[in-house]
Design an enzyme around this catalytic site. Sequence first.
Site, PDB file in Angstrom:
ATOM      1  NE  ARG A  54      -3.097   0.284   3.198  1.00  0.00           N
ATOM      2  CZ  ARG A  54      -2.506   0.413   4.398  1.00  0.00           C
ATOM      3  NH1 ARG A  54      -1.777   1.472   4.663  1.00  0.00           N
ATOM      4  NH2 ARG A  54      -2.649  -0.516   5.311  1.00  0.00           N
ATOM      5  CE1 TYR A 106     -15.384  10.274 -17.389  1.00  0.00           C
ATOM      6  CE2 TYR A 106     -14.920  10.516 -15.054  1.00  0.00           C
ATOM      7  CZ  TYR A 106     -15.287   9.728 -16.128  1.00  0.00           C
ATOM      8  OH  TYR A 106     -15.527   8.411 -15.924  1.00  0.00           O
ATOM      9  CG  ASP A 178      -8.602  15.177 -16.261  1.00  0.00           C
ATOM     10  OD1 ASP A 178      -7.857  14.510 -17.013  1.00  0.00           O
ATOM     11  OD2 ASP A 178      -9.660  14.731 -15.778  1.00  0.00           O
ATOM     12  CE  LYS A 203     -11.383   6.861 -19.192  1.00  0.00           C
ATOM     13  NZ  LYS A 203     -11.728   8.163 -18.656  1.00  0.00           N
TER      14      LYS A 203
HETATM   15  C1  LIG Z   1     -12.190   8.676 -17.407  1.00  0.00           C
HETATM   16  C2  LIG Z   1     -11.821  10.027 -16.999  1.00  0.00           C
HETATM   17  C3  LIG Z   1     -11.599  10.327 -15.646  1.00  0.00           C
HETATM   18  C4  LIG Z   1     -11.815   9.296 -14.548  1.00  0.00           C
HETATM   19  O1  LIG Z   1     -10.866   8.308 -14.553  1.00  0.00           O
HETATM   20  P1  LIG Z   1     -11.166   6.806 -14.029  1.00  0.00           P
HETATM   21  O2  LIG Z   1      -9.867   6.123 -14.334  1.00  0.00           O
HETATM   22  O3  LIG Z   1     -12.297   6.280 -14.835  1.00  0.00           O
HETATM   23  O4  LIG Z   1     -11.463   6.897 -12.595  1.00  0.00           O
HETATM   24  C5  LIG Z   1     -11.223  11.615 -15.323  1.00  0.00           C
HETATM   25  N1  LIG Z   1     -11.063  12.564 -16.267  1.00  0.00           N
HETATM   26  C6  LIG Z   1     -11.265  12.305 -17.564  1.00  0.00           C
HETATM   27  C7  LIG Z   1     -11.076  13.405 -18.561  1.00  0.00           C
HETATM   28  C8  LIG Z   1     -11.655  11.042 -17.983  1.00  0.00           C
HETATM   29  O5  LIG Z   1     -11.872  10.819 -19.283  1.00  0.00           O
END
Ligand SMILES: *Cc1c(COP(=O)(O)O)cnc(C)c1O
Length: 389
Positions: A54, A106, A178, A203
């Site tokens: 962890r 998002y 982000d 992604k």
């Molecule tokens: C998918 C996504 C997230 C969230 O990420 P997870 O891995 O699904 O928790 C945050 N920001 C953007 C732009 C995303 O496409």
Amino acid sequence: MKRKELESLKLATKVIHAGGEPDKETGAIMPPIFQTSTFVQSSPGKHKGYEYTRSHNPTRTRLEENLAALEGAKYALAMSSGMSVATLVLKSFEEGSTIVCGDDVYGGTYRLFTTILNKAYNFIFIDTTDTKLVEATLKEHKPALLWLEAPTNPLLKITDISKTAKIAKKYKTLTMVDNTFMSPIFQNPLALGADLVMHSMTKYINGHSDVVGGCLMTNNKKVYEKVWYLQNSIGPSQSPFDSWLVLRGIKTLAIRMKEHERNAIKIAKYLESHKQVDSVVYPGLKSHPQHKIAKKQMHGFGGMITFFLKGGVKESKKFLSSVKLFALAESLGGVESLIEHPAIMTHASIPKKVREKIGIHDNLIRLSVGIEDVDDLISDLDKAFKAVK
Ligand SMILES: *Cc1c(COP(=O)(O)O)cnc(C)c1O
């Protein structure tokens, strides 16, 4: 590799070599998966830097070294989802702090901020592409954090990161970007003046739709230490196996992004000239309202396209169920092409009134263009348009 040597390398080399030294014990060119929860100590408190997974794990450390190198950061943390990164970053600020956030982030981020973290923080949602509005809001509220997505999801609005980060510095506000949609290959927010950058590794970074993960990269030691403390205390650290999978996927990130973009440019142009399409939003098109900013701050336009189909929910549903190669699914950034309907799927947690106000209408369709042969993708879309007619 020494940090200096690593820094001089190009991104397509870094994705392969950062954190990628051969295994010291065996020479294995691929990193071992340290599938272990604990580490043996030679005497109480005496260990080799690892005590419990962890807190730290050697496979995760390798991934974090790679991630840090890609965003030009000193520090990186790999967690079990993008949402856990968002949660812990927010939690690193004093309760009662004000957070200014982009208004079409998002859907999951919006849900987290408006239904869970809103009990502890004051959120203000604004259109961050409007730099005058950003300045006025920051001046009035002196927020602890400014949270941006550039491009946003799904409207692909582009905030001028360097201009905005400069304004934020004036008011001692930290800037978080982000950067999921661009990946570190096409945009590097820290180099543009942001303090923190996060990705959903689910992604593009992993790219193979087989891991959920998130990461934070920063040069801000204070925030890094606080977020690591929270990660260690709360527990969403990325597992050794998933860290290894991401390390495997990341090696082709540079070449994948090039292909995503090449296909997306062709598809965006195809859609723009199609009679059954109202409009297309793609940062690489001259018609994109912030095309100039995109050219200035991004090294590529990415693989995400948003378009408005002529018609409404009925036509959109027909279109979405007529494609065959484009898989109807949430998520994005994998090698396979995906299609989705934000109003019904990813952004359903945003109230309809708010959705309409920011432009997520019922005829909005989002494509995550994969790296298949583009002719096959276009012919798939062609058949769907014909089915709608
Ligand atoms: C998918 C996504 C997230 C969230 O990420 P997870 O891995 O699904 O928790 C945050 N920001 C953007 C732009 C995303 O496409």
